[in-house]
Write an enzyme that holds these catalytic residues in place. Sequence first.
Site, PDB file in Angstrom:
ATOM      1  N   LYS A  70      70.822 -22.343  53.861  1.00 57.80           N
ATOM      2  CA  LYS A  70      72.266 -22.611  53.950  1.00 57.80           C
ATOM      3  C   LYS A  70      72.833 -23.322  52.715  1.00 57.80           C
ATOM      4  O   LYS A  70      73.954 -23.042  52.302  1.00 57.80           O
ATOM      5  CB  LYS A  70      72.584 -23.436  55.205  1.00 57.80           C
ATOM      6  CG  LYS A  70      72.394 -22.650  56.507  1.00 57.80           C
ATOM      7  CD  LYS A  70      72.867 -23.464  57.698  1.00 57.80           C
ATOM      8  CE  LYS A  70      72.534 -22.765  59.008  1.00 57.80           C
ATOM      9  NZ  LYS A  70      73.075 -23.487  60.167  1.00 57.80           N
ATOM     10  N   ASP A 107      79.719 -23.034  61.816  1.00 57.38           N
ATOM     11  CA  ASP A 107      79.061 -23.913  62.805  1.00 57.38           C
ATOM     12  C   ASP A 107      80.062 -24.892  63.429  1.00 57.38           C
ATOM     13  O   ASP A 107      80.026 -25.146  64.634  1.00 57.38           O
ATOM     14  CB  ASP A 107      77.927 -24.710  62.150  1.00 57.38           C
ATOM     15  CG  ASP A 107      76.706 -23.834  61.878  1.00 57.38           C
ATOM     16  OD1 ASP A 107      76.555 -22.805  62.564  1.00 57.38           O
ATOM     17  OD2 ASP A 107      75.927 -24.170  60.975  1.00 57.38           O
TER      18      ASP A 107
END
Length: 284
Positions: A70, A107
């Site tokens: 990420k 997220d």
Amino acid sequence: MLTGAGKVAGVVGWPIAHSLSPLLHGYWLDALKIDGALVPLAVAREDFARVIAGLQRAGFRGVNVTVPHKEAAFALAHSCDAAAKAAGAANLLVFHDDGRIEGRNTDTVGLTESVRDAMGSLQGRIIVLLGAGGAARGAVLALDGLGATKVHILNRHADRAVMLARSLQPVVQCEIVPGGLRDWDQVAGAADLLVNTTSAGMKGNLPLGLDLALLRGGATVLDIVYNPLETELLKRAKARGHATIDGLGMLMHQAAPSFEAFFGVKPKVTAGLRARLEQALRHA
Ligand code: ATR
């Protein structure tokens, strides 16, 4: 269905075999009768940039990015949305026709929608959040966006909680109070919502040994971990009569904007999708 004209996207991680993303996107592709696929790709850390360049050349629409890539995805993107910048991490790379790679982080919105489904606004609410890693950072932003008044960040290493509070306080409205897990006794009685973002309680890890008897009676308990779906924390909270929120809500809601970016249709988070994912987790 997949033809030569189908839209193809990927999910990139290491390991990737346990990812639920192909199933999740596959469910929506079937339901919406879209000619496309989301392919799981096991990619080692050192190969990430080369693989992304190759997928882009091969006509992929983009990729979902998971552990451990990420941060690399964030660094590689030509531009990033505010959520990715705030997290310093991207879980979605969208490949644009002009060659530009856009980094996004869904997220935070995933957690926001999951909490909103269960509790609505958090106006005036006090939150106790466990953990001080990347997941905690995104969670504070989500809780703040929902109107939380105060967020206690408790972490095993309290210094990490202090550092996270220091970096987030300037960008949020809520009051952030950092501390260690031993501060639980002082803060548990006032909490409306307990959020676990630590990896304690994940398959194979020891659960946190917090005394839930100290938690306010009407408090809701949320664990972002979804494997196992019912973590030790949620099991104990349920047994004490607390409302609980598991990690599947966040997982489904974070996937929706990715699906829309890849396949052009906004999908719905439904009970049918949840049932399918629960079934897969049971058989895992
Ligand atoms: P992520 O980006 O997923 O949040 P991370 O940065 O590795 O991952 O953070 C993991 C979090 O889980 C940390 O808050 C960690 O606590 P420390 O900062 O004190 O290490 C927490 N954590 C992991 N295992 C734990 C355990 N057994 N007990 C308590 N906290 C734990």
